[in-house]
Motif scaffolding. Sequence first.
Motif, PDB file in Angstrom:
ATOM      1  N   MET A  80    -127.094 -27.771 104.106  1.00  0.00           N
ATOM      2  CA  MET A  80    -127.499 -28.999 103.942  1.00  0.00           C
ATOM      3  C   MET A  80    -126.829 -29.715 102.830  1.00  0.00           C
ATOM      4  O   MET A  80    -126.380 -31.053 102.662  1.00  0.00           O
TER       5      MET A  80
ATOM      6  N   LEU B 283    -141.282 -29.566 111.583  1.00  0.00           N
ATOM      7  CA  LEU B 283    -139.841 -28.721 111.159  1.00  0.00           C
ATOM      8  C   LEU B 283    -139.908 -27.393 111.878  1.00  0.00           C
ATOM      9  O   LEU B 283    -138.988 -26.959 112.324  1.00  0.00           O
TER      10      LEU B 283
ATOM     11  N   VAL C  90    -130.555 -26.071 110.712  1.00  0.00           N
ATOM     12  CA  VAL C  90    -131.973 -25.601 110.653  1.00  0.00           C
ATOM     13  C   VAL C  90    -131.793 -24.613 111.796  1.00  0.00           C
ATOM     14  O   VAL C  90    -131.617 -24.756 112.965  1.00  0.00           O
TER      15      VAL C  90
ATOM     16  N   TYR D 202    -130.560 -24.697 103.282  1.00  0.00           N
ATOM     17  CA  TYR D 202    -130.382 -25.713 102.525  1.00  0.00           C
ATOM     18  C   TYR D 202    -129.092 -25.853 101.914  1.00  0.00           C
ATOM     19  O   TYR D 202    -128.484 -26.786 101.469  1.00  0.00           O
TER      20      TYR D 202
ATOM     21  N   THR E  44    -130.030 -34.497 103.925  1.00  0.00           N
ATOM     22  CA  THR E  44    -131.454 -33.864 103.440  1.00  0.00           C
ATOM     23  C   THR E  44    -132.342 -33.701 104.734  1.00  0.00           C
ATOM     24  O   THR E  44    -131.968 -33.727 105.866  1.00  0.00           O
ATOM     25  N   LEU E  45    -133.417 -33.011 104.352  1.00  0.00           N
ATOM     26  CA  LEU E  45    -134.439 -32.530 105.412  1.00  0.00           C
ATOM     27  C   LEU E  45    -134.900 -33.848 105.879  1.00  0.00           C
ATOM     28  O   LEU E  45    -135.407 -33.742 107.133  1.00  0.00           O
ATOM     29  N   ASP E  46    -134.911 -35.155 105.192  1.00  0.00           N
ATOM     30  CA  ASP E  46    -135.358 -36.333 105.672  1.00  0.00           C
ATOM     31  C   ASP E  46    -134.477 -36.747 106.681  1.00  0.00           C
ATOM     32  O   ASP E  46    -134.847 -37.384 108.051  1.00  0.00           O
TER      33      ASP E  46
ATOM     34  N   ILE F 191    -132.866 -35.014 108.883  1.00  0.00           N
ATOM     35  CA  ILE F 191    -133.047 -33.968 109.907  1.00  0.00           C
ATOM     36  C   ILE F 191    -134.119 -34.588 110.695  1.00  0.00           C
ATOM     37  O   ILE F 191    -134.240 -34.765 111.797  1.00  0.00           O
ATOM     38  N   MET F 192    -135.170 -34.668 109.964  1.00  0.00           N
ATOM     39  CA  MET F 192    -136.673 -35.031 110.604  1.00  0.00           C
ATOM     40  C   MET F 192    -136.588 -36.475 111.034  1.00  0.00           C
ATOM     41  O   MET F 192    -137.163 -36.600 112.242  1.00  0.00           O
TER      42      MET F 192
ATOM     43  N   PRO G 129    -134.907 -24.467 107.317  1.00  0.00           N
ATOM     44  CA  PRO G 129    -133.643 -24.971 106.783  1.00  0.00           C
ATOM     45  C   PRO G 129    -132.621 -24.238 106.118  1.00  0.00           C
ATOM     46  O   PRO G 129    -132.680 -23.310 105.333  1.00  0.00           O
TER      47      PRO G 129
END
Length: 148
Positions: free
Chosen positions: A104, A127, A94, A101, A110-112, A114-115, A99
């Motif tokens: 990734m 984000l 990011v 993608y 996944t974005l999850d 990262i979060m 992001p």
Amino acid sequence: METVFRALGIYLILLIVFRIAGRRALMQMTSFDLILLLIISEATQQALLGDDFSVTGAALTIITLIIADIFFGYIKRKSNWIDYMLDGSPIILVENGVPAYHKMNKAGITLDDIMISARTNQGISDLEKIKFAILEKNGHISIMSAEG
């Protein structure tokens, strides 16, 4: 001598398998990952020791694995190319809240993921507040806040 060759062979196989599996395999484990690790360790133990369950055989195996690990650590320090081939390099996932993608997906992140790292390590829940999320060589995600 067979014990030494077994240990070196298994060490190299696991090194290659975990390199192919990517850094996602090094991140925090799920219950599936723990089960897989237990199965791998049992299969590895059988392959390492074969029919030799002696203390001497176990000691020789452990010493061989430690020497192999020290050797590869030394080689990685001496050669950037080998270090890159074995461990890769950090990947920016990011940048300024946006992001990447394609990176990734390639890393299996996944974005999850990262979060979760952002919330856990920095207390960031948006984000847009992430300046950089970096997948480190060790599999952890480093988060840098956009807020100074």
